[in-house]
Scaffold this motif. Structure first.
Motif, PDB file in Angstrom:
ATOM      1  N   LEU A 109       0.821  -1.213   0.000  1.00 25.06           N
ATOM      2  CA  LEU A 109       0.000   0.000   0.000  1.00 25.06           C
ATOM      3  C   LEU A 109       0.856   1.263   0.000  1.00 25.06           C
ATOM      4  O   LEU A 109       0.310   2.375   0.002  1.00 25.06           O
ATOM      5  CB  LEU A 109      -0.926  -0.006   1.215  1.00 25.06           C
ATOM      6  N   ARG A 135      -8.356  -0.197  -3.462  1.00 26.32           N
ATOM      7  CA  ARG A 135      -8.212   1.045  -4.226  1.00 26.32           C
ATOM      8  C   ARG A 135      -6.800   1.609  -4.077  1.00 26.32           C
ATOM      9  O   ARG A 135      -6.184   2.037  -5.057  1.00 26.32           O
ATOM     10  CB  ARG A 135      -9.251   2.067  -3.761  1.00 26.32           C
ATOM     11  N   THR A 136      -6.290   1.608  -2.855  1.00 27.27           N
ATOM     12  CA  THR A 136      -4.935   2.100  -2.622  1.00 27.27           C
ATOM     13  C   THR A 136      -3.914   1.220  -3.324  1.00 27.27           C
ATOM     14  O   THR A 136      -2.962   1.718  -3.951  1.00 27.27           O
ATOM     15  CB  THR A 136      -4.639   2.148  -1.117  1.00 27.27           C
ATOM     16  N   THR A 139      -3.830   1.895  -7.048  1.00 26.68           N
ATOM     17  CA  THR A 139      -3.200   3.193  -7.307  1.00 26.68           C
ATOM     18  C   THR A 139      -1.685   3.100  -7.188  1.00 26.68           C
ATOM     19  O   THR A 139      -0.940   3.689  -7.986  1.00 26.68           O
ATOM     20  CB  THR A 139      -3.744   4.247  -6.336  1.00 26.68           C
ATOM     21  N   GLN A 140      -1.208   2.345  -6.204  1.00 21.14           N
ATOM     22  CA  GLN A 140       0.224   2.176  -6.015  1.00 21.14           C
ATOM     23  C   GLN A 140       0.860   1.404  -7.179  1.00 21.14           C
ATOM     24  O   GLN A 140       1.951   1.752  -7.656  1.00 21.14           O
ATOM     25  CB  GLN A 140       0.495   1.455  -4.700  1.00 21.14           C
TER      26      GLN A 140
END
Length: 236
Positions: A109, A135-136, A139-140
């Motif tokens: 994360l 979601r995190t 994104t990462q």
């Protein structure tokens, strides 16, 4: 699971009452002798499917564990192969099996990478991420890929409603929710929080363009749908 090479019931119980990180540190030496390790059949099928989508340069295995997915990257990537995991014990095992790979201890994360990878993969780790964490995570991974890079992972078809596997997974998730309500630290592992429509939407929110590729070597169900799909998310 309960073989001389695998963990005992007591060892699994201690792991389940630990945090995710410490639990995997405890399990690391026997992890490859458990059903939790991604099967060679699935790894080979994913590699064969990815070959048709490449070629790729550098590759990243997200939540690499003991490194089973690193061989997939080696088979389809011409450049550097990297694995990242937050368990020191799992990475120690991975280093023994894959001495030429770059292995990094980090939280998925909060990946410590610039956008340098052409392909990212992940196997068997998504149950450790509740929806907001997914979601995190996406994104990462998006941030670690070069423009045009690909994030790919297998997603098996859900079990038929009412089947033995359906009720087994439902019961496991229910037991984990009770355990996490009553015991700390939490051990996040759920099987029914990674549904294709939700996953696709979260990948698109992270900036990916998503397509699905049937993994044909794993066969199809009676209704003609594939037993497993490769989710292919491209960074525009």
């Amino acid at each position: 699971m309960f073989t001389p090479q695998g963990p005992s019931l007591r060892e699994l119980t201690v792991q389940a009452l630990s945090s995710v990180e410490h639990g995997y540190d405890l399990l690391a030496n026997k992890f490859d002798a458990t059903p939790f390790r991604t099967s060679d059949r699935l790894l080979t099928a994913v590699a064969d499917t990815l070959e048709e989508l490449g070629p790729f340069g550098s590759g990243l295995d997200v939540c690499c564990g003991t490194g089973a997915g690193l061989d997939v990257l080696r088979s389809v990537c011409a450049g550097r192969v990297t694995g990242v995991d937050f368990s020191t014990g799992m990475l120690t095992r991975a280093r023994r099996a894959h001495p030429t790979a770059t292995l990094v201890r980090a939280d998925a994360l909060a990946l410590p990478f610039a956008p340098v990878f052409d392909l990212a993969v992940s196997f068997g780790a998504f149950g450790h991420f509740v929806p907001d964490a997914q979601r995190t995570l996406f994104t990462q991974v998006h941030a670690a890929l070069r423009p045009g890079g690909t994030f790919a992972f297998p997603l098996p078809a859900p079990p038929l409603v009412g089947s033995r596997l359906y009720w087994t997974l439902w019961g496991f998730d229910a037991a984990m929710r009770v355990r996490n309500a009553l015991w700390h630290p939490r051990f996040v592992m759920y099987y029914r929080t990674f549904r294709l429509p939700d996953v696709r939407a979260r990948l698109e929110e992270a900036g990916f363009e998503v397509t699905l590729t049937p993994i044909e070597s794993l066969g199809r169900r009676a209704d003609g749908s594939p037993h497993c799909r490769l989710v292919v998310a491209r960074k525009a």
